[in-house]
Scaffold this motif. Structure first.
Motif, mmCIF file in Angstrom:
data_model
loop_
_atom_site.group_PDB
_atom_site.id
_atom_site.type_symbol
_atom_site.label_atom_id
_atom_site.label_comp_id
_atom_site.label_asym_id
_atom_site.label_seq_id
_atom_site.Cartn_x
_atom_site.Cartn_y
_atom_site.Cartn_z
ATOM 1 N N THR A 156 0.785 -1.352 -0.063
ATOM 2 C CA THR A 156 0.000 0.135 -0.182
ATOM 3 C C THR A 156 0.876 1.105 0.041
ATOM 4 O O THR A 156 1.638 1.408 0.783
ATOM 5 N N ALA A 157 0.672 2.143 -1.091
ATOM 6 C CA ALA A 157 1.512 3.399 -1.026
ATOM 7 C C ALA A 157 0.526 4.323 -0.719
ATOM 8 O O ALA A 157 -0.417 4.642 -1.570
ATOM 9 N N LEU A 158 0.770 5.083 0.364
ATOM 10 C CA LEU A 158 -0.168 6.273 0.678
ATOM 11 C C LEU A 158 0.584 7.588 -0.026
ATOM 12 O O LEU A 158 1.544 7.980 0.612
ATOM 13 N N ILE A 206 2.517 4.981 -10.558
ATOM 14 C CA ILE A 206 2.657 3.549 -10.025
ATOM 15 C C ILE A 206 1.645 2.464 -10.541
ATOM 16 O O ILE A 206 2.201 1.603 -10.872
ATOM 17 N N VAL A 207 0.343 2.819 -10.877
ATOM 18 C CA VAL A 207 -0.400 1.758 -11.378
ATOM 19 C C VAL A 207 0.122 1.215 -12.812
ATOM 20 O O VAL A 207 0.073 0.002 -12.897
ATOM 21 N N ALA A 228 -3.524 -3.919 -9.373
ATOM 22 C CA ALA A 228 -3.347 -2.538 -8.635
ATOM 23 C C ALA A 228 -4.556 -1.829 -8.789
ATOM 24 O O ALA A 228 -5.372 -1.750 -9.713
ATOM 25 N N SER A 229 -5.156 -1.152 -7.746
ATOM 26 C CA SER A 229 -6.230 -0.139 -7.413
ATOM 27 C C SER A 229 -5.752 0.985 -6.676
ATOM 28 O O SER A 229 -4.952 0.878 -5.812
ATOM 29 N N VAL A 230 -6.478 1.859 -6.994
ATOM 30 C CA VAL A 230 -6.494 3.432 -6.362
ATOM 31 C C VAL A 230 -7.718 3.590 -5.604
ATOM 32 O O VAL A 230 -8.786 3.614 -6.177
ATOM 33 N N ALA A 235 -4.500 6.047 -1.768
ATOM 34 C CA ALA A 235 -3.947 4.753 -1.465
ATOM 35 C C ALA A 235 -3.836 3.863 -2.615
ATOM 36 O O ALA A 235 -4.863 3.667 -3.373
ATOM 37 N N VAL A 236 -2.494 3.437 -3.036
ATOM 38 C CA VAL A 236 -2.436 2.560 -4.284
ATOM 39 C C VAL A 236 -2.123 1.282 -3.626
ATOM 40 O O VAL A 236 -1.434 0.990 -2.831
#
Length: 126
Positions: free
Chosen positions: A12-14, A30-31, A42-44, A72-73
């Protein structure tokens, strides 16, 4: 299609909604890089309120603070594949938080690319 069930890693990238990479939203970069790397998915997710290291609260409730909302990714794949992707995040995420945690994938099924056509077993999808 990747067959992913059982133990996995969730990354998880915030980041901030307004964060960019060469003029493109950071979450989009990122996605797209995760896709190019062949990761399972991947979801955002856009947050409605939050704060980070700067301690400034961003919220949709106040127009003056509704900019740069948290995003959040979330990426899920095998530990090896997620860890192999981390150097790309080191390059991209200059402000934010990156979290790795173990998870269990119960079901991972993609959409049929050609609905209504028979699959390998001759069955038609809906």
């Amino acid at each position: 299609m990747t067959n992913l069930t059982g133990r996995a890693r969730r990354l998880t990238a915030l980041v901030g909604e307004d964060d960019t990479w060469h003029g493109r939203p950071l979450y989009t970069e990122i996605v797209h890089r995760a896709h190019e790397a062949g990761l399972a998915g991947a979801s955002v997710f856009r947050g409605v309120e939050g704060f980070g290291a700067s301690s400034l609260i961003h919220t949709t409730r106040l127009l003056s603070l509704s900019e740069d909302l948290p995003v959040a990714v979330v990426i899920v794949d095998t530990e090896e594949r997620v860890r192999a992707f981390l150097p790309q995040l080191d390059e991209l995420v200059t402000e934010g938080l990156v979290i790795l945690d173990e998870c269990e994938v119960i079901r991972y099924v993609g959409r049929d690319a050609n609905p209504g056509e028979p699959d390998a077993e001759g069955k038609r999808s809906s």
